[in-house]
Design an enzyme around this catalytic site. Structure first.
Site, PDB file in Angstrom:
ATOM      1  CG  ASP A  55      20.193  36.139  20.138  1.00 36.73           C
ATOM      2  OD1 ASP A  55      21.045  35.229  20.063  1.00 36.73           O
ATOM      3  OD2 ASP A  55      18.985  35.964  19.892  1.00 36.73           O
ATOM      4  CG  ASN A 104      16.380  40.896  19.022  1.00 39.05           C
ATOM      5  OD1 ASN A 104      15.240  41.147  18.634  1.00 39.05           O
ATOM      6  ND2 ASN A 104      16.744  39.698  19.440  1.00 39.05           N
ATOM      7  CG  ASN A 126      11.768  35.478  16.493  1.00 33.50           C
ATOM      8  OD1 ASN A 126      12.947  35.310  16.802  1.00 33.50           O
ATOM      9  ND2 ASN A 126      10.904  36.038  17.307  1.00 33.50           N
ATOM     10  CG  HIS A 127      12.439  39.900  16.662  1.00 36.48           C
ATOM     11  ND1 HIS A 127      11.158  40.361  16.846  1.00 36.48           N
ATOM     12  CD2 HIS A 127      12.739  39.216  17.790  1.00 36.48           C
ATOM     13  CE1 HIS A 127      10.715  39.996  18.043  1.00 36.48           C
ATOM     14  NE2 HIS A 127      11.661  39.288  18.624  1.00 36.48           N
ATOM     15  CG  HIS A 134      16.721  32.735  16.202  1.00 39.63           C
ATOM     16  ND1 HIS A 134      17.678  33.498  16.832  1.00 39.63           N
ATOM     17  CD2 HIS A 134      15.539  33.352  16.454  1.00 39.63           C
ATOM     18  CE1 HIS A 134      17.108  34.518  17.423  1.00 39.63           C
ATOM     19  NE2 HIS A 134      15.817  34.460  17.222  1.00 39.63           N
ATOM     20  CG  HIS A 163      14.499  32.925  20.112  1.00 41.01           C
ATOM     21  ND1 HIS A 163      13.992  34.120  19.637  1.00 41.01           N
ATOM     22  CD2 HIS A 163      13.477  32.314  20.764  1.00 41.01           C
ATOM     23  CE1 HIS A 163      12.705  34.210  19.985  1.00 41.01           C
ATOM     24  NE2 HIS A 163      12.382  33.137  20.678  1.00 41.01           N
ATOM     25  CG  HIS A 179      17.931  37.235  24.282  1.00 43.45           C
ATOM     26  ND1 HIS A 179      17.552  38.557  24.208  1.00 43.45           N
ATOM     27  CD2 HIS A 179      17.938  36.788  23.013  1.00 43.45           C
ATOM     28  CE1 HIS A 179      17.316  38.875  22.954  1.00 43.45           C
ATOM     29  NE2 HIS A 179      17.541  37.807  22.206  1.00 43.45           N
TER      30      HIS A 179
HETATM   31 FE   FE2 Z   1      14.589  35.758  18.373  1.00 43.15          FE
END
Ligand code: FE2
Length: 269
Positions: free
Chosen positions: A8, A40, A67-68, A150, A175, A177
């Site tokens: 990510d 991200n 999800n982002h 994710h 996801h 991190h």
């Molecule tokens: Fe995420």
């Protein structure tokens, strides 16, 4: 074939880490393909057209999301025209973009699937029930299939890894991190890691300024998250895949950072 999956990417520090470390990684591992999770990559939330172009320019060949995906509103304008950018495949029918794609490089075709978990995340379609028909269809085109799962919960990720053991080349978790210490090739040739980690500001809380998050835990007051800066790190995994069978030979966790200070982690070989 050698594939680098970059964990990510968070904001500008993440993009700068890609620019700084990718040339050396490409040389060290003789990479054929570079995939990155970019959900991200713009200001720590979502992905703009300019950021996608910047990452392609650095040598990233294919981008996955999570999800982002919709946080930068512009993405709905360009995701349908993109063939190097996918969002989770288990969004409901009719949502912009695609959940899988193919990339052909150095004469090798690779299929890539993005999936979202459902524990502590949006209640999308069940990734376990929808994935098999998709894999079967993609396997008509190539034996090499990489899944970016994710997801938040380790149980959901480990379970999907075992469920797809022998059916895909790799299941790579994203996801959370934080890179997990469980990278291995499962017994039917699927490379697996619960989470590949994060590419961005090292001395942060998951990429966000640590003071903001600590204050949030202290006070429970709402706060605007800001991407941290300082030492940049790149996390990910290098996969070695037999391109004839699609089976993984190895999965190697990657950690790079430009820190010179105390607490610097040893560089992986
Ligand atoms: Fe995420």
């Amino acid at each position: 074939m050698k594939i680098l999956f970059i964990a990510d990417i968070v904001g500008r520090p993440g993009r700068e880490a890609v620019a700084a470390f990718l040339p050396e990684l490409r040389k060290t591992y003789q990479l054929d393909l570079v995939i990155a999770n970019a959900e991200n990559a713009s200001h720590g939330r979502g992905l703009t057209r300019d950021t996608a172009t910047e990452l392609y320019d650095y040598g990233v060949n294919f981008l996955t999301m999570g999800n982002h995906v919709w946080d930068q509103k512009d993405i709905v304008k360009f995701i349908d025209n993109e063939n190097k950018l996918i969002r989770p495949a288990n969004y409901p029918r009719g949502v912009p973009g695609k959940g899988y794609g193919f990339v052909s490089l150095n004469g090798i075709k690779t299929g890539i699937i993005n999936l979202s978990g459902r524990i502590f995340l949006q209640p999308l379609d069940n990734p376990f029930t929808m994935i098999i028909p998709l894999i079967n269809a993609m396997a008509q085109e190539t034996p090499i299939i990489i899944v970016d799962f994710h997801a938040e919960a380790t149980s959901e990720k480990v379970a999907l890894g075992w469920f797809l053991n022998g059916k895909v080349s790799a299941v790579i978790g994203t996801h959370t991190h934080i890179q997990t210490a469980d990278a291995r090739v499962l017994n039917q040739g699927t490379a697996y890691i619960t989470d590949a980690g994060m590419t961005g500001p090292r001395d942060s809380v998951l990429g966000v300024k640590k003071e903001i998050i600590i204050n949030n835990f202290l006070t429970q007051m709402p706060a605007r998250f800001e991407v941290a800066d300082g030492v940049h790190q790149l996390n990910g995994v290098v996969l070695d895949i037999d391109e004839k069978t699609g089976k993984a030979r190895s999965i190697q966790p990657i950690q790079r950072d430009n820190g010179e200070t105390e607490g610097r982690r040893p560089l992986s070989p």
